[in-house]
Design an enzyme around this catalytic site. Sequence first.
Site, PDB file in Angstrom:
ATOM      1  N   GLU A  13       0.813  -1.222   0.000  1.00 31.63           N
ATOM      2  CA  GLU A  13       0.000   0.000   0.000  1.00 31.63           C
ATOM      3  C   GLU A  13       0.848   1.275   0.000  1.00 31.63           C
ATOM      4  OE1 GLU A  13      -4.071  -1.734   2.065  1.00 31.63           O
ATOM      5  OE2 GLU A  13      -2.459  -1.111   3.395  1.00 31.63           O
ATOM      6  N   ASP A 197     -11.776  -6.790  -2.996  1.00 31.91           N
ATOM      7  CA  ASP A 197     -12.620  -7.997  -2.895  1.00 31.91           C
ATOM      8  C   ASP A 197     -14.002  -7.574  -2.408  1.00 31.91           C
ATOM      9  OD1 ASP A 197     -10.809  -7.832  -0.191  1.00 31.91           O
ATOM     10  OD2 ASP A 197     -12.862  -8.462   0.257  1.00 31.91           O
TER      11      ASP A 197
HETATM   12  N1  ADE Z   1      -9.378  -5.319   3.430  1.00 34.93           N
HETATM   13  C1  ADE Z   1      -9.590  -5.690   2.152  1.00 34.93           C
HETATM   14  N2  ADE Z   1     -10.533  -6.640   2.077  1.00 34.93           N
HETATM   15  C2  ADE Z   1     -10.942  -6.877   3.345  1.00 34.93           C
HETATM   16  C3  ADE Z   1     -11.880  -7.768   3.925  1.00 34.93           C
HETATM   17  N3  ADE Z   1     -12.608  -8.593   3.166  1.00 34.93           N
HETATM   18  N4  ADE Z   1     -12.032  -7.759   5.272  1.00 34.93           N
HETATM   19  C4  ADE Z   1     -11.292  -6.914   6.032  1.00 34.93           C
HETATM   20  N5  ADE Z   1     -10.380  -6.076   5.538  1.00 34.93           N
HETATM   21  C5  ADE Z   1     -10.205  -6.049   4.205  1.00 34.93           C
END
Ligand code: ADE
Length: 230
Positions: A13, A197
Amino acid sequence: MNKIAIMGAMPEEIEPIISKLKNLKETKYAANTYYEGTYHGKELVVAYSKIGKVFATLTATSLIEKFECDTLLFSGVAGAISPDLNIGDLIIADGLVQHDLDITAFGHPYGYVPEGEVCILTDVALRNIAKEVAKEKGLKLVEGIIATGDQFVADPERKEWISKTFKADALEMEGAAVAVVCDSLEVPFFILRAISDSADMDASFNFDEFLESSAKTSADFILSMVEKIQ
Ligand code: ADE
């Protein structure tokens, strides 16, 4: 003099930001590495905290108290809750909540402890700079609530609960901790995330696949904002 902190949770990041710094200087502090440098003449201090609210609290506090930053920008990835958010899309937090903070046994709402707030708002001027950047670049930028907790969410039921309880649009693991620190120390702050995601059954696979590209999308956007911060 403005000194801008840029913080992520993971190396991916912040690497796209560190690679653009001039006059780079590394300092070890509190079991972490802080990267000081300049970008377009602005003084920056960049660090990744490691994952989760506790590490995020330590890094945000260090950036402000030890490195004397007076503005904090967070860049990273998040899981989508809102169906409007697809992988690679950008979201800025107008407010942040802690979805795993629970003293409801004492009659309090989820995310609340006495003398705290359920939702902490980000700096309006920084949000406006983000909207300007998005407009200039023709990028989609969603604004909404980001929910934070010490949990990688990969479960449709948990995601739905967070959505309903907090009206959250995305979730991650650091933003609300940074919000508590900056709000308490009266430092203007801003949280940007690109979606990696959808916090569902495929979340861990999608996260691994899209972490790097989404992290870069967010980092590039943050650098464009730095150019505009007075
Ligand atoms: N950061 C990126 N995706 C995430 C997720 N599914 N749960 C928690 N933090 C995240």
